[in-house]
Design a protein around this motif. Structure first.
Motif, mmCIF file in Angstrom:
data_model
loop_
_atom_site.group_PDB
_atom_site.id
_atom_site.type_symbol
_atom_site.label_atom_id
_atom_site.label_comp_id
_atom_site.label_asym_id
_atom_site.label_seq_id
_atom_site.Cartn_x
_atom_site.Cartn_y
_atom_site.Cartn_z
ATOM 1 N N LEU A 1 0.786 -1.223 0.000
ATOM 2 C CA LEU A 1 0.000 0.000 0.000
ATOM 3 C C LEU A 1 0.828 1.288 0.000
ATOM 4 O O LEU A 1 0.456 2.253 -0.685
ATOM 5 C CB LEU A 1 -0.979 -0.006 1.175
ATOM 6 C CG LEU A 1 -2.270 -0.798 0.925
ATOM 7 C CD1 LEU A 1 -3.062 -0.964 2.207
ATOM 8 C CD2 LEU A 1 -3.135 -0.109 -0.130
ATOM 9 N N PRO A 2 1.938 1.362 0.745
ATOM 10 C CA PRO A 2 2.695 2.625 0.723
ATOM 11 C C PRO A 2 3.088 3.081 -0.680
ATOM 12 O O PRO A 2 2.966 4.270 -1.016
ATOM 13 C CB PRO A 2 3.917 2.303 1.582
ATOM 14 C CG PRO A 2 3.428 1.271 2.548
ATOM 15 C CD PRO A 2 2.493 0.428 1.740
ATOM 16 N N GLY B 1 1.832 9.921 -3.479
ATOM 17 C CA GLY B 1 1.388 11.010 -4.341
ATOM 18 C C GLY B 1 -0.115 11.100 -4.532
ATOM 19 O O GLY B 1 -0.585 11.958 -5.294
ATOM 20 N N CYS B 2 -0.878 10.261 -3.852
ATOM 21 C CA CYS B 2 -2.335 10.258 -4.028
ATOM 22 C C CYS B 2 -3.005 11.380 -3.241
ATOM 23 O O CYS B 2 -2.596 11.702 -2.114
ATOM 24 C CB CYS B 2 -2.932 8.919 -3.599
ATOM 25 S SG CYS B 2 -2.651 7.563 -4.755
ATOM 26 N N PHE B 3 -4.053 11.934 -3.817
ATOM 27 C CA PHE B 3 -4.919 12.858 -3.082
ATOM 28 C C PHE B 3 -5.838 12.081 -2.152
ATOM 29 O O PHE B 3 -6.104 12.498 -1.022
ATOM 30 C CB PHE B 3 -5.745 13.686 -4.060
ATOM 31 C CG PHE B 3 -6.814 14.523 -3.412
ATOM 32 C CD1 PHE B 3 -6.478 15.641 -2.656
ATOM 33 C CD2 PHE B 3 -8.158 14.199 -3.540
ATOM 34 C CE1 PHE B 3 -7.462 16.415 -2.056
ATOM 35 C CE2 PHE B 3 -9.150 14.962 -2.944
ATOM 36 C CZ PHE B 3 -8.799 16.079 -2.196
ATOM 37 N N ALA B 4 -6.333 10.937 -2.631
ATOM 38 C CA ALA B 4 -7.270 10.147 -1.828
ATOM 39 C C ALA B 4 -7.241 8.691 -2.249
ATOM 40 O O ALA B 4 -6.925 8.368 -3.396
ATOM 41 C CB ALA B 4 -8.692 10.695 -1.970
ATOM 42 N N ALA C 1 -3.010 2.367 6.442
ATOM 43 C CA ALA C 1 -2.014 2.781 5.449
ATOM 44 C C ALA C 1 -2.259 4.222 5.006
ATOM 45 O O ALA C 1 -1.305 4.991 4.808
ATOM 46 C CB ALA C 1 -2.048 1.845 4.255
ATOM 47 N N ALA C 2 -3.530 4.606 4.857
ATOM 48 C CA ALA C 2 -3.851 5.980 4.473
ATOM 49 C C ALA C 2 -3.409 6.965 5.555
ATOM 50 O O ALA C 2 -2.866 8.036 5.249
ATOM 51 C CB ALA C 2 -5.343 6.116 4.206
ATOM 52 N N ALA C 3 -3.643 6.598 6.807
ATOM 53 C CA ALA C 3 -3.221 7.463 7.912
ATOM 54 C C ALA C 3 -1.707 7.638 7.921
ATOM 55 O O ALA C 3 -1.193 8.747 8.097
ATOM 56 C CB ALA C 3 -3.704 6.881 9.239
ATOM 57 N N GLU D 1 -11.073 5.942 15.001
ATOM 58 C CA GLU D 1 -9.904 6.093 15.880
ATOM 59 C C GLU D 1 -8.664 6.489 15.080
ATOM 60 O O GLU D 1 -7.869 7.329 15.514
ATOM 61 C CB GLU D 1 -9.656 4.788 16.640
ATOM 62 C CG GLU D 1 -10.756 4.444 17.640
ATOM 63 C CD GLU D 1 -10.645 3.010 18.157
ATOM 64 O OE1 GLU D 1 -9.679 2.309 17.772
ATOM 65 O OE2 GLU D 1 -11.531 2.594 18.927
ATOM 66 N N LEU D 2 -8.506 5.899 13.896
ATOM 67 C CA LEU D 2 -7.350 6.198 13.067
ATOM 68 C C LEU D 2 -7.360 7.638 12.572
ATOM 69 O O LEU D 2 -6.301 8.228 12.336
ATOM 70 C CB LEU D 2 -7.299 5.248 11.861
ATOM 71 C CG LEU D 2 -6.874 3.814 12.145
ATOM 72 C CD1 LEU D 2 -7.189 2.913 10.946
ATOM 73 C CD2 LEU D 2 -5.378 3.753 12.474
ATOM 74 N N SER D 3 -8.543 8.206 12.409
ATOM 75 C CA SER D 3 -8.632 9.576 11.899
ATOM 76 C C SER D 3 -7.912 10.558 12.814
ATOM 77 O O SER D 3 -7.406 11.587 12.350
ATOM 78 C CB SER D 3 -10.094 9.993 11.728
ATOM 79 O OG SER D 3 -10.745 10.108 12.989
ATOM 80 N N ALA D 4 -7.845 10.241 14.113
ATOM 81 C CA ALA D 4 -7.159 11.119 15.057
ATOM 82 C C ALA D 4 -5.644 11.086 14.868
ATOM 83 O O ALA D 4 -4.933 11.997 15.307
ATOM 84 C CB ALA D 4 -7.511 10.712 16.483
ATOM 85 N N LYS D 5 -5.133 10.041 14.206
ATOM 86 C CA LYS D 5 -3.696 9.899 13.992
ATOM 87 C C LYS D 5 -3.229 10.559 12.696
ATOM 88 O O LYS D 5 -2.032 10.560 12.399
ATOM 89 C CB LYS D 5 -3.314 8.416 13.986
ATOM 90 C CG LYS D 5 -3.652 7.696 15.288
ATOM 91 C CD LYS D 5 -3.284 6.217 15.213
ATOM 92 C CE LYS D 5 -3.649 5.496 16.509
ATOM 93 N NZ LYS D 5 -3.321 4.046 16.463
ATOM 94 N N ALA D 6 -4.171 11.070 11.933
ATOM 95 C CA ALA D 6 -3.821 11.728 10.664
ATOM 96 C C ALA D 6 -4.611 13.030 10.562
ATOM 97 O O ALA D 6 -5.482 13.182 9.699
ATOM 98 C CB ALA D 6 -4.120 10.811 9.489
#
Length: 362
Positions: free
Chosen positions: A60-61, A66-69, A85-87, A108-113
């Motif tokens: 995934l990395p 270079g991705c926006f989303a 991986a997104a975070a 929960e992951l959203s808080a890390k990114a």
């Protein structure tokens, strides 16, 4: 052009890739672990296809660079892996999952990114119906009940289940088995899937509806302590729930998901002739009177970008593409956890993809 990674090249993922690439505003990479699925995906030549097994190796990395989303149309059991991986990569994240447990982890992951947006449950249900329900509810002085009813049905019913495969078999089974969030008599509860059976008649056609998991998204959090009743039920043709209870409960096939999946995919034909029924009803006090307001749609398959698309493809892919557009245009929060309730219905329906819901009134 913004670079987008779409994960999952099945019916929904390939439609997302087609919709986005055909705008000319996005550069799209479509990935799947199955080479045949990728090769046969009905997408424009401009879509880059990459075979990758997300469950074996850390691929995934590189894909996210270079991705926006990243838009996940993968099976729900991969949700946590993709979101993590997104975070780590600092890439905006959107998904379609109806799975409650994995959505909690995404939150929960959203808080890390904090520098990017995490927008889970961007499909039809959960997703669009939450936007509708919240839009209607905010126009009441106080809300008593919110009822969401959605069905992805064959237009022509030819078997005892009254059902054909129109989307993820894993997803259908999961929502028929997992406990369902609801607010009952003012209190949050988990209620059993397949319970709460009710009869509906819409334009002279008889349906039934029953509890299924995941369709409420974050509405229980938003309306906890504010409503007496809040529930989500799936619409089917009459008799479906009774047969599913026999299979899943009496024969205990809920304990053998691989078996029930094999049975479904062996015996239930796929159909492209489907209809999506959406019924969102809110009741409460408005100007001193108990009032009810209902949003209804029936959406059929049609041709988009020269390609035949089913109703479920159009509604599900259209919803997540509309949310991506709104994110790219700066119309919704660009960082942190973004709920479907944070999205204005008027902006959604005005969007080029949201218009799929505008043009098919019941």
């Amino acid at each position: 052009m913004r670079k987008i990674l779409v994960i999952g090249a099945g019916n929904i993922g390939s439609t997302i890739a087609d919709f986005l690439a055909s705008t000319g505003d996005y550069t799209v990479t479509l990935t799947d672990r199955d080479q045949h699925t990728l090769n046969t995906a009905n997408v424009p030549d401009s879509v880059r296809r990459v075979t990758a097994d997300l469950e074996s190796g850390d691929v995934l990395p590189d894909l996210l660079q270079g991705c926006f989303a990243v838009l996940s149309a993968a099976p729900f059991h991969l949700t946590t892996r993709i979101a993590s991986a997104a975070a780590a990569a600092g890439v905006n994240y959107l998904d379609l999952t109806e799975d409650v447990a994995s959505t909690k982890i995404v939150r929960e992951l959203s808080a890390k990114a904090p520098s990017v947006a995490f927008i889970p449950q961007c499909g039809l249900a959960p997703g669009f119906v939450s936007i509708v329900a919240h839009d209607i509810a905010r126009r009441f002085d106080s809300v008593d009940t919110i009822q969401l009813r959605v069905g992805a049905l064959p237009e022509y019913s030819t078997n005892a289940l009254g059902y054909n495969l129109t989307w993820s078999t894993d997803g259908v089974i999961n929502e028929y088995i997992e406990p369902c969030e609801a607010i009952v008599s003012g209190k949050r509860r988990l209620v059993p899937a397949l319970d709460g059976l009710e009869s509906l008649t819409i334009d002279g056609v008889k349906y039934e509806a029953f509890n299924t998991s995941g369709g409420l998204g974050s509405l229980c959090d938003t309306y906890d302590g504010r409503v007496r009743e809040l529930n989500y039920r799936t619409i089917r043709y009459p008799g479906h729930a009774a047969i599913m209870k026999v299979l899943l409960n009496d024969l205990r096939l809920s304990e053998r998901r691989d078996v029930i999946k094999s049975i479904f995919e062996h015996a239930l034909p796929v159909t492209i002739q489907d209809v999506i029924i959406i019924l969102v009803t809110v009741s409460g006090q408005r100007d001193g009177r108990l009032t009810q307001e209902t949003f209804v749609r029936a959406i059929h398959g049609t041709t988009v970008n020269g390609r035949a698309r089913t109703g479920i493809q159009i509604t599900t892919a259209g919803a997540i593409c509309a949310v991506l557009d709104l994110l790219a245009e700066g119309r919704i929060p660009a960082s942190g956890l973004v709920l479907q309730e944070d999205i204005a219905l008027s902006q959604f329906l005005e969007n080029r993809f949201g218009q799929f819901y505008q043009n098919h009134k019941h």
